[in-house]
Design a protein around this motif. Structure first.
Motif, short mmCIF file in Angstrom:
data_model
loop_
_atom_site.label_atom_id
_atom_site.label_comp_id
_atom_site.label_asym_id
_atom_site.label_seq_id
_atom_site.Cartn_x
_atom_site.Cartn_y
_atom_site.Cartn_z
N ARG A 241 2.26 1.82 -3.81
CA ARG A 241 1.15 2.00 -4.69
C ARG A 241 0.98 3.75 -3.86
O ARG A 241 0.43 4.59 -5.69
CB ARG A 241 0.18 1.49 -4.17
CG ARG A 241 0.18 0.24 -4.74
CD ARG A 241 -1.05 0.19 -5.13
NE ARG A 241 -1.74 -0.53 -4.41
CZ ARG A 241 -2.63 -1.60 -2.97
NH1 ARG A 241 -2.31 -3.13 -3.34
NH2 ARG A 241 -3.28 -1.53 -2.48
N ARG B 241 1.00 -1.08 0.83
CA ARG B 241 -0.03 0.11 -0.02
C ARG B 241 0.55 1.06 0.15
O ARG B 241 0.89 2.28 -0.75
CB ARG B 241 -0.89 0.47 0.75
CG ARG B 241 -2.23 0.80 1.11
CD ARG B 241 -2.61 0.90 2.32
NE ARG B 241 -1.42 1.67 3.67
CZ ARG B 241 -1.43 2.54 3.79
NH1 ARG B 241 -1.50 3.86 3.23
NH2 ARG B 241 -0.69 3.02 4.78
N LEU C 24 3.80 5.68 -6.31
CA LEU C 24 4.22 5.24 -7.13
C LEU C 24 5.69 5.82 -8.21
O LEU C 24 6.64 4.54 -8.80
CB LEU C 24 3.26 5.03 -8.50
CG LEU C 24 2.24 3.56 -8.25
CD1 LEU C 24 1.44 4.32 -9.00
CD2 LEU C 24 2.99 2.64 -8.26
#
Length: 316
Positions: free
Chosen positions: A201, A198, A204
């Motif tokens: 993400r 998480r 990125l």
């Protein structure tokens, strides 16, 4: 773009760190050398067997003309080898980290110590750490393998398979490579696998800036071995950005020998009086009879005057 540049900067900082600490650079190359030797042998065997695998997978082409048969099987053999090469790139870091778990644990700890704010790692035995590392690596490989299958299938789409798919392949590989490399430092900070996913993400650009150049560099086997220690050091620095460690109060390091402590950091301690060592007490002058000439020393009432009237409350 700022995160992209920051990820590339962490990669450069990690390489500079190991350049300043040559002993740790050599120390971190040992697991990569062991893993590289195994992968070179595996890819050499795959290259020799790729033609046989292609022929086994296309029995329907046995009766084709030699041109179309050779074209199909040569293409398929090349795809098999490229797929094995891509799989080796995706799994190399995971296997190297698994083989070198004790090595990279020490390397991460050293980076944290030199940069300050080192976390207190979980108190678990080594075998437990290896089991957790193997489970986390399997988790990453399953997800990366799923993306790899999709990209492999998309590679047969005209134009898109030759332009967009390779770019997506490098981005996916870079993301999961960053996830693998930061796993050692984030595991020391008690961050579970899904939380690591998480965190990356949400950043990125940071993951791509760090991982994609490594994927491109890791295509050259020698670069893989040389750059691996710096990649682990850079991933530790990146993890420090993702999960900063706050120093607990009262855990400041003691000043080195010859260095005066900071007066503001020294707590106020009340003055305690110093006492000399206790000496044995002298002989007690009152231990004996201090009045030897006292006639009442033995019986204080022997010479006392007696009452003239009898005491009604005194028995005869």
């Amino acid at each position: 773009m700022r995160d992209l540049a920051a990820g590339l900067g962490y990669l450069a900082k990690g390489q500079r760190w190991v350049a300043r600490h040559g002993r740790w650079w050599a120390f971190g190359m040992i697991p990569a050398l062991i893993t590289l030797a195994g992968y070179v042998v595996a890819l050499f065997l795959l290259g020799g067997w790729a033609g046989d695998i292609a022929a086994w997978a296309t029995p329907f082409a046995d009766h084709w003309t030699s041109f179309w048969q050779d074209l199909l099987r040569t293409t398929l053999a090349a795809l098999v080898f490229v797929g094995g090469l891509l799989l080796s790139v995706l799994t190399f870091t995971a296997v190297t980290l698994l083989v070198g778990q004790p090595f990279y644990e020490e390397l991460c700890e050293k980076v944290d110590e030199t940069e300050g704010g080192a976390p207190t790692p979980p108190d678990v035995p080594l075998w437990r750490e290896l089991v957790v590392a193997a489970r986390d690596s399997l988790f990453v490989l399953v997800r990366a393998g799923g993306f790899g299958v999709l990209l492999f299938a998309a590679g047969f789409i005209p134009v898109v398979g030759q332009t967009v798919v390779p770019v997506l392949g490098f981005l996916v590989s870079g993301f999961f490579l960053t996830l693998e490399l930061t796993s050692v430092a984030l595991q020391r900070r008690g961050v579970p696998q899904r939380e690591r996913l998480r965190l990356l993400r949400g950043r990125l650009g940071l993951a791509f800036g760090f991982g994609v150049p490594l994927v491109l560099g890791f295509l050259v086997p020698l670069v893989t071995v040389v750059a691996m220690p710096g990649a682990v050091a850079g991933a530790t620095l990146l993890a420090r950005d993702l999960v900063p460690v706050e120093e607990e109060p009262g855990t400041d390091e003691e000043p080195e020998e010859g260095e005066s402590p900071d007066p503001a950091a020294v707590p106020d301690v009340p003055d305690v009086p110093e006492y000399r060592a206790q000496q044995p007490a002298a002989a007690n002058p009152y231990a004996g009879n201090p009045y030897p000439d006292n006639p009442y020393a033995k019986d204080s009432y022997s010479g006392a005057p007696q009452p003239t009237e009898p005491n009604p409350y005194r028995s005869a």
